[in-house]
Write a protein that holds these residues in place. Structure first.
Motif, PDB file in Angstrom:
ATOM      1  N   VAL A 289       0.851  -1.186   0.000  1.00  0.00           N
ATOM      2  CA  VAL A 289       0.000   0.000   0.000  1.00  0.00           C
ATOM      3  C   VAL A 289       0.888   1.238   0.000  1.00  0.00           C
ATOM      4  O   VAL A 289       1.850   1.320   0.764  1.00  0.00           O
TER       5      VAL A 289
ATOM      6  N   SER B  63       0.877   5.438   0.448  1.00  0.00           N
ATOM      7  CA  SER B  63       0.067   6.468   1.102  1.00  0.00           C
ATOM      8  C   SER B  63       0.491   7.861   0.686  1.00  0.00           C
ATOM      9  O   SER B  63       1.664   8.104   0.402  1.00  0.00           O
TER      10      SER B  63
ATOM     11  N   GLN C 256      -0.144  11.886   2.156  1.00  0.00           N
ATOM     12  CA  GLN C 256      -0.678  12.771   3.192  1.00  0.00           C
ATOM     13  C   GLN C 256      -0.437  14.202   2.749  1.00  0.00           C
ATOM     14  O   GLN C 256       0.622  14.510   2.199  1.00  0.00           O
TER      15      GLN C 256
ATOM     16  N   CYS D 191      -4.045  16.420  -1.701  1.00  0.00           N
ATOM     17  CA  CYS D 191      -4.003  14.976  -1.502  1.00  0.00           C
ATOM     18  C   CYS D 191      -4.520  14.262  -2.756  1.00  0.00           C
ATOM     19  O   CYS D 191      -3.900  13.308  -3.236  1.00  0.00           O
TER      20      CYS D 191
ATOM     21  N   LEU E  96      -2.340  11.877  -5.206  1.00  0.00           N
ATOM     22  CA  LEU E  96      -2.802  10.496  -5.391  1.00  0.00           C
ATOM     23  C   LEU E  96      -2.885  10.186  -6.885  1.00  0.00           C
ATOM     24  O   LEU E  96      -2.413   9.134  -7.334  1.00  0.00           O
TER      25      LEU E  96
ATOM     26  N   ALA F 135      -7.451  12.385   8.092  1.00  0.00           N
ATOM     27  CA  ALA F 135      -6.739  11.424   8.929  1.00  0.00           C
ATOM     28  C   ALA F 135      -7.257  11.541  10.363  1.00  0.00           C
ATOM     29  O   ALA F 135      -7.351  12.653  10.891  1.00  0.00           O
TER      30      ALA F 135
ATOM     31  N   MET G 245      -5.464  12.086   3.983  1.00  0.00           N
ATOM     32  CA  MET G 245      -4.678  10.957   3.538  1.00  0.00           C
ATOM     33  C   MET G 245      -5.449  10.175   2.483  1.00  0.00           C
ATOM     34  O   MET G 245      -6.683  10.216   2.428  1.00  0.00           O
TER      35      MET G 245
ATOM     36  N   ARG H 273      -4.792   6.392  -0.213  1.00  0.00           N
ATOM     37  CA  ARG H 273      -3.950   5.221  -0.417  1.00  0.00           C
ATOM     38  C   ARG H 273      -4.169   4.661  -1.814  1.00  0.00           C
ATOM     39  O   ARG H 273      -5.223   4.829  -2.409  1.00  0.00           O
TER      40      ARG H 273
END
Length: 61
Positions: free
Chosen positions: A4, A6, A8, A15, A19, A37, A44, A46
């Motif tokens: 995974v 991440s 932040q 974000c 991503l 978060a 956050m 993922r």
């Protein structure tokens, strides 16, 4: 457990932008869209690989 990645950031927009960048550059797919978060003011998100890591990839490669 699957790998995974991440992200932040201080804002939802930043974000989401990072991503999308992470997914585009590394062939990932979002697994958690930007959320606050727990216990912080940060956002956050993922992502996970679209295919499992093959030999010579992933940890220790």
């Amino acid at each position: 457990m699957a790998t995974v990645f991440s992200v932040q950031a201080d804002s939802r927009e930043e974000c989401a932008e990072q991503l999308a960048r992470l997914c585009a550059e590394f062939g990932l797919r979002p697994s958690l869209r930007p959320v606050r978060a727990p216990g912080s003011e940060r956002w956050m998100a993922r992502a996970t690989p679209t295919t499992p890591a093959g030999e010579g990839q992933g940890r220790g490669a």
